[in-house]
Design an enzyme around this catalytic site. Structure first.
Site, PDB file in Angstrom:
ATOM      1  N   ASN A   9       0.878  -1.177   0.000  1.00  0.00           N
ATOM      2  CA  ASN A   9       0.000   0.000   0.000  1.00  0.00           C
ATOM      3  C   ASN A   9       0.910   1.220   0.000  1.00  0.00           C
ATOM      4  O   ASN A   9       1.475   1.574   1.031  1.00  0.00           O
ATOM      5  CB  ASN A   9      -0.893  -0.048   1.254  1.00  0.00           C
ATOM      6  N   TRP A  10       1.056   1.821  -1.162  1.00  0.00           N
ATOM      7  CA  TRP A  10       1.985   2.948  -1.283  1.00  0.00           C
ATOM      8  C   TRP A  10       1.450   4.212  -0.621  1.00  0.00           C
ATOM      9  O   TRP A  10       2.188   5.181  -0.460  1.00  0.00           O
ATOM     10  CB  TRP A  10       2.268   3.239  -2.766  1.00  0.00           C
ATOM     11  N   LYS A  11       0.155   4.229  -0.304  1.00  0.00           N
ATOM     12  CA  LYS A  11      -0.468   5.437   0.252  1.00  0.00           C
ATOM     13  C   LYS A  11      -0.189   6.618  -0.678  1.00  0.00           C
ATOM     14  O   LYS A  11      -0.141   6.428  -1.889  1.00  0.00           O
ATOM     15  CB  LYS A  11       0.011   5.679   1.691  1.00  0.00           C
ATOM     16  N   HIS A  94      -9.715   1.483   4.641  1.00  0.00           N
ATOM     17  CA  HIS A  94      -8.448   1.608   5.378  1.00  0.00           C
ATOM     18  C   HIS A  94      -8.669   2.520   6.582  1.00  0.00           C
ATOM     19  O   HIS A  94      -9.445   3.476   6.511  1.00  0.00           O
ATOM     20  CB  HIS A  94      -7.356   2.173   4.460  1.00  0.00           C
ATOM     21  N   GLU A  96      -7.035   4.839   7.743  1.00  0.00           N
ATOM     22  CA  GLU A  96      -6.795   6.271   7.464  1.00  0.00           C
ATOM     23  C   GLU A  96      -8.010   6.891   6.790  1.00  0.00           C
ATOM     24  O   GLU A  96      -8.342   8.053   7.033  1.00  0.00           O
ATOM     25  CB  GLU A  96      -5.522   6.420   6.605  1.00  0.00           C
ATOM     26  N   GLU A 166      -5.731  -4.860  10.489  1.00  0.00           N
ATOM     27  CA  GLU A 166      -4.669  -3.883  10.743  1.00  0.00           C
ATOM     28  C   GLU A 166      -4.944  -3.130  12.039  1.00  0.00           C
ATOM     29  O   GLU A 166      -5.719  -2.165  12.045  1.00  0.00           O
ATOM     30  CB  GLU A 166      -4.612  -2.867   9.598  1.00  0.00           C
ATOM     31  N   GLY A 172       2.335   2.164  10.761  1.00  0.00           N
ATOM     32  CA  GLY A 172       3.329   3.227  10.608  1.00  0.00           C
ATOM     33  C   GLY A 172       4.051   3.587  11.898  1.00  0.00           C
ATOM     34  O   GLY A 172       4.719   4.603  11.978  1.00  0.00           O
ATOM     35  N   SER A 212       3.168  -2.282  10.308  1.00  0.00           N
ATOM     36  CA  SER A 212       4.614  -2.395  10.512  1.00  0.00           C
ATOM     37  C   SER A 212       5.183  -3.764  10.137  1.00  0.00           C
ATOM     38  O   SER A 212       6.096  -4.261  10.799  1.00  0.00           O
ATOM     39  CB  SER A 212       4.988  -2.004  11.948  1.00  0.00           C
ATOM     40  N   GLY A 233       2.591  -1.173   4.267  1.00  0.00           N
ATOM     41  CA  GLY A 233       2.687   0.244   3.905  1.00  0.00           C
ATOM     42  C   GLY A 233       4.123   0.656   3.676  1.00  0.00           C
ATOM     43  O   GLY A 233       4.703   0.418   2.616  1.00  0.00           O
ATOM     44  N   GLY A 234       4.729   1.279   4.684  1.00  0.00           N
ATOM     45  CA  GLY A 234       6.077   1.844   4.579  1.00  0.00           C
ATOM     46  C   GLY A 234       7.098   0.921   3.923  1.00  0.00           C
ATOM     47  O   GLY A 234       7.863   1.351   3.043  1.00  0.00           O
TER      48      GLY A 234
HETATM   49  P1  PGA Z   1       2.607   0.201   7.631  1.00  0.00           P
HETATM   50  O1  PGA Z   1       1.152   0.462   7.002  1.00  0.00           O
HETATM   51  O2  PGA Z   1       3.114  -1.098   7.025  1.00  0.00           O
HETATM   52  O3  PGA Z   1       3.435   1.391   7.194  1.00  0.00           O
HETATM   53  O4  PGA Z   1       2.448   0.100   9.095  1.00  0.00           O
HETATM   54  C1  PGA Z   1       0.242  -0.585   6.781  1.00  0.00           C
HETATM   55  C2  PGA Z   1      -1.044  -0.039   6.194  1.00  0.00           C
HETATM   56  O5  PGA Z   1      -1.488   1.040   6.609  1.00  0.00           O
HETATM   57  O6  PGA Z   1      -1.650  -0.665   5.296  1.00  0.00           O
END
Ligand code: PGA
Length: 250
Positions: A9-11, A94, A96, A166, A172, A212, A233-234
């Site tokens: 997930n590149w966001k 998600h 967010e 999640e 993050g 993470s 994500g990251g």
């Molecule tokens: P993260 O994000 O791996 O940076 O913790 C995961 C996500 O929000 O899908």
């Protein structure tokens, strides 16, 4: 046996030229992966990524969509628009989006239904906040989010839904749920699905862990009984690091 599905997930990161360079580097690193590989990219990268991933084992997904086909929704992107451009997967709900854009369980459910209507495969996110966890409400929150997201779907559609568990406090932050904890939460999601749709359906649903995930913890997480891969994500922003996660079993 369920397959493993590992999605990046590149966001809100990566310009088209960066996305193309990424794919060129990433493709040879994952071409023999046993897991299914997905990259969920910003809308503005979708076309470039779809063109550049053609003929590879990398599937492309979006990170959100509206539930209507067309209409006066300035700034929104519809499921049909995604489908026509060649998108295969879409992340829905998600944390967010739930936190910053007011996405409720009801909206999430509408989007999941719309995804199936346009033959997109939804990756539905559920997860508890730190406060909810500390109040002992994890199971209650994640099972109710799951139940409401899937409401009104056929058993076949439920089987084809990917769920990403999640925990919000792990996203993050560098804090990962222990593999035992994450596996137990995922078991409770699967049990909830079994309660409504029966165990035959529940046993087929892919349920990922996210929060993470990195190359140093992927193997331990993904080799548990119920975690069927990850939403990353990251650590998905660097081809080298993400390829190690995808190839966690090599
Ligand atoms: P993260 O994000 O791996 O940076 O913790 C995961 C996500 O929000 O899908």
């Amino acid at each position: 046996m369920r397959r493993k599905v590992i999605a990046g997930n590149w966001k809100m990161n990566m310009l088209p030229n960066e996305a193309i360079e990424y794919l060129q580097a990433f493709e040879p690193m994952v071409k023999n992966a046993e897991a299914e590989v997905i990259l969920c990219v910003p809308y503005t990268d979708l076309f470039y990524c779809i063109m550049n991933a053609q003929g590879t084992n990398i599937k492309i997904g979006a990170q959100n969509m509206h539930y209507s086909e067309t209409g006066a929704y300035t700034g929104e992107v519809s499921p049909k628009m995604l489908k026509v451009v060649g998108v295969e997967y879409v992340i829905i709900g998600h944390s967010e989006r739930r936190a910053y854009y007011g996405e409720t369980d009801e909206i999430v459910n509408k989007k999941v239904k719309a995804a199936f209507e346009y033959e997109l495969k939804p990756i539905v996110c559920v997860g508890e906040s730190l406060e909810q966890r500390e109040a002992g409400k994890t199971e209650e929150i994640i099972t109710s989010q799951t139940r409401l997201a899937l409401e009104g779907l056929t058993p076949e559609q439920v089987k084809a839904t990917i769920i990403a568990y999640e925990p919000i406090w792990a996203i993050g932050t560098g804090k990962t749920a222990t593999s035992e904890d994450a596996n137990n939460s995922i078991k409770s999601i699967r049990a909830e699905i079994a309660k409504i749709y029966g165990s035959e359906v529940a046993e087929e649903v892919i349920i990922q862990y996210g929060g993470s995930v990195k190359s140093s913890n992927a193997k331990e997480l993904f080799e548990t009984s119920d975690i069927d891969g990850g939403l990353v994500g990251g650590a998905s922003l660097k081809p080298d690091e993400f390829s190690k996660i995808v190839n966690y079993n090599k």
